[in-house]
Design an enzyme around this catalytic site. Structure first.
Site, short mmCIF file in Angstrom:
data_model
loop_
_atom_site.label_atom_id
_atom_site.label_comp_id
_atom_site.label_asym_id
_atom_site.label_seq_id
_atom_site.Cartn_x
_atom_site.Cartn_y
_atom_site.Cartn_z
N GLY A 195 3.49 5.56 -1.27
CA GLY A 195 4.27 4.61 -2.05
C GLY A 195 3.51 4.19 -3.29
O GLY A 195 2.31 4.45 -3.43
N PRO A 196 4.18 3.54 -4.23
CA PRO A 196 3.52 3.10 -5.46
C PRO A 196 2.40 2.11 -5.18
O PRO A 196 2.33 1.52 -4.09
CB PRO A 196 4.66 2.44 -6.24
CG PRO A 196 5.92 2.90 -5.60
CD PRO A 196 5.60 3.17 -4.17
N SER A 197 1.52 1.92 -6.15
CA SER A 197 0.45 0.93 -6.02
C SER A 197 1.06 -0.45 -5.80
O SER A 197 2.05 -0.81 -6.43
CB SER A 197 -0.42 0.92 -7.27
OG SER A 197 -1.08 2.16 -7.42
N GLY A 198 0.45 -1.21 -4.88
CA GLY A 198 0.94 -2.55 -4.60
C GLY A 198 2.09 -2.60 -3.63
O GLY A 198 2.70 -3.67 -3.43
N THR A 224 -2.42 -0.52 1.95
CA THR A 224 -3.72 -0.98 2.42
C THR A 224 -3.59 -2.19 3.33
O THR A 224 -4.36 -2.36 4.28
CB THR A 224 -4.64 -1.31 1.23
OG1 THR A 224 -4.79 -0.14 0.42
CG2 THR A 224 -6.01 -1.76 1.70
N GLU A 283 -7.14 7.21 1.35
CA GLU A 283 -7.53 8.07 0.22
C GLU A 283 -8.90 8.70 0.50
O GLU A 283 -9.81 8.66 -0.33
CB GLU A 283 -7.57 7.27 -1.08
CG GLU A 283 -6.21 6.89 -1.60
CD GLU A 283 -5.40 8.10 -2.04
OE1 GLU A 283 -5.98 9.08 -2.50
OE2 GLU A 283 -4.17 8.06 -1.89
#
Length: 583
Positions: free
Chosen positions: A378-381, A385, A507
């Site tokens: 998915g996109p960052s944010g 995490t 990652e």
């Protein structure tokens, strides 16, 4: 009231240290012997003065006086050493407890508190306690004993002179009490500012390469200068308070001393007292006055220590991970067989969030099948995490629950759960030490063959063998002596050596070149077989073979399936795939 509570807490630190009772008894006995030696000296000194006045000299009396000096000196030295030893013992015990507490504080605490502030509590504040105990409390205790002894003797010799001495007490209270309240407040602010200054230094020194790369020395220099100036101003405020206390106390003492000497002189002139008795009384008076002159120093350090105690106690009062587990009466054992992981209506936002719109995850429902590979993209944010943080139990869901099989993670012992997990993050953090120590981090007595096998599986053995010291090579602070790819491979070896049931890869190959990534991907594919693997990936090429891909957008799951399914059915996933694969 707050200072009284802090004093009680301070005393509790001394009790918890469990100092051997024999040491306390010997130290007190020697203090009494030292005090006796000090109190005997004026008596013999007065007799010697009277003998001189009569033209006589008793050698035995002089010998006894010298013996009293020696006894006082030896007993005082040993007593001071024992009291200092006990002070160091107490502070060492506080530091041990504080360090264990810090290590078990939840991640949320470290998110909100700069590491430099925590370091200041551990070093600067405990050092303030140490100064009070070893430098001030020792002399204060012996001084109290001396004052009591001298006061009793003076009361017997001349009660009127003793009443004059008692004038000091209310005057000292009038001077010290308001100044003490001010000193306490200034000390608290000073310790806060020192913690902030330490946090700034830790931040800059930890990222010194960033500072230099962006020519930010001038900016950071200005920030540091401002912080030092603030500390300077607090130091001046403390100096102003002391500048008031010290002269006033000295003036009070001088006035009382002049009155006493005048009174004693008149008594000698009238024949009511001999010169020797007058000298003896003056010596006792000095033994009463001298501890009062030390009171200012003790008082200042006491106020600082009460402020430090309040800061330290705040760390002890914060709930840690062990306290949370103590509330669980019976733990659910972790099954020997791997289980599915279930997210059931999980929502989460950080403590600093004020509104529901600030939620990081909202109503997450999914199953991570045992022994399979699940990728989270998915996109960052989007919350990837954060999902990992919840699985590691760094945070607790605000709503919903996470199950391992049928058991809630909240009912599983934290250390047992984390032993099931091998974690490789995108930052590949290494501790200052050797390569071997980093691979074996958190484990004990690992055979060399097992260390090498883990390194070989992570394709790290070749470059490790290329170093003169091999596995004993120092990696430097945060592993800065190694390249990013080397640090990543050591981090992978660290996860491999634990042989975890659950492998979490954030990652994991992000710092590797194309060739290294290809080799390690192959090794990871072998490792993933039969093991529950959860991988975060921005590059879809690393997860196209995953058994399941979870698509996150703005904290919500918008798609679950294999690569081909999402490519056909999910618009954002298809867009990301086209952007990456068509480059």
């Amino acid at each position: 009231m707050k200072q009284q509570n802090n004093w009680n807490v301070f005393l509790s630190y001394i009790k918890q240290a469990k100092i051997p009772k024999w040491m306390i008894a010997v130290a007190l006995l020697l203090s009494l012997i030292e005090t006796a030696g000090i109190l005997i000296v004026p008596v013999f000194t007065g007799d010697i003065v009277d003998q001189f006045a009569l033209g006589q000299l008793n050698v035995l009396l002089i010998a006894v006086l010298i013996g009293a000096f020696v006894l006082q000196a030896v007993a005082g030295a040993v007593s001071y050493y024992l009291m200092s030893y006990m002070g160091e013992w107490v502070v060492a015990d506080v530091r041990k407890q504080l360090w264990r507490r810090i290590l078990h504080l939840p991640i949320s605490y470290f998110d909100a508190s700069p590491s430099g502030e925590t370091m200041s509590r551990m070093t600067h504040d405990t050092d303030t306690l140490k100064r009070l105990i070893t430098d001030q409390l020792v002399s204060f205790v012996s001084g109290i004993i001396t004052v009591l002894g001298a006061a009793i003797i003076l009361l017997i010799i001349d009660w009127k002179m003793m009443l004059l001495m008692l004038l000091v007490v209310p005057l000292a209270i009038v001077v010290l009490h308001p100044a003490g309240q001010k000193m306490y407040q200034v000390s608290l602010k000073t310790q806060d500012e020192m913690a902030s200054f330490s946090a700034g230094m830790a931040r800059v020194l930890g990222d010194i390469r960033l500072v230099k790369a962006y020519n930010a020395e001038a900016e950071e220099g200005s920030r540091g200068t401002s912080a030092v100036d603030r500390l300077f101003r607090f130091g001046i405020r403390q100096a102003k308070i002391l500048a008031i206390i010290s002269p006033l106390m000295t003036m009070v003492m001088m006035i009382v001393l002049v009155l006493l000497i005048g009174y004693g002189g008149s008594q000698v002139a009238s024949g009511a007292l001999t010169a020797g008795t007058m000298v003896m009384m003056m010596l006792y008076l000095f033994q009463l006055i001298f501890p009062f002159t030390q009171l200012t120093s003790f008082f200042t350090e006491f106020q600082k220590a009460m402020g430090a105690t309040e800061r330290i106690q705040k760390l002890f009062s914060d709930a840690d991970e062990l306290q949370a587990e103590e509330q669980i009466k019976t733990y659910t054992p972790i099954p020997a067989e791997e289980q599915d992981i279930h997210f059931q209506h999980v929502s989460f936002y950080y403590p600093s969030a004020q509104q529901e719109e600030e939620r990081v995850l909202t109503d997450i429902n999914c199953t991570i099948p045992a022994g399979k590979v699940t990728a989270v993209v998915g996109p960052s944010g989007s919350g990837k995490t954060t999902m990992f943080g919840l699985l590691e139990r760094f945070y607790q869901p605000v709503e919903g629950d996470i199950l391992y099989g049928s058991a809630s993670l909240q009912d599983v012992k934290l250390s047992d759960w984390r032993n099931q997990i091998g974690y490789v993050s995108q930052e590949s953090p290494l501790m200052d030490g050797t390569i071997r120590e980093n691979i074996c981090y958190g484990l004990e007595n690992v055979p060399d063959e097992q260390v090498r096998q883990a390194a070989e599986l992570a394709y790290a053995a070749d470059f490790i063998d290329g170093f003169p010291n091999g596995f004993e090579t120092k990696v430097g602070e945060r592993g800065m002596k190694l390249s990013g790819g080397q640090r990543q491979r050591i981090a992978i070896a660290r996860a491999l050596i634990r042989d975890p049931k659950i492998l979490m890869l954030d990652e994991a190959t992000s710092s590797l070149d194309s060739e290294s990534e290809r080799v390690i991907q192959k090794a990871l594919q072998t490792l993933m077989k039969g093991r529950t693997t959860i991988a975060i990936a921005h590059r879809l090429s690393t997860v196209i073979n995953a058994d399941q891909i979870i698509m996150l957008e703005k904290g919500s799951i918008t798609g679950i399936g294999k690569h081909e399914e999402l490519l056909a059915e999910h618009p954002l996933y298809r867009k990301l795939a086209e952007q990456q694969f068509n480059q």
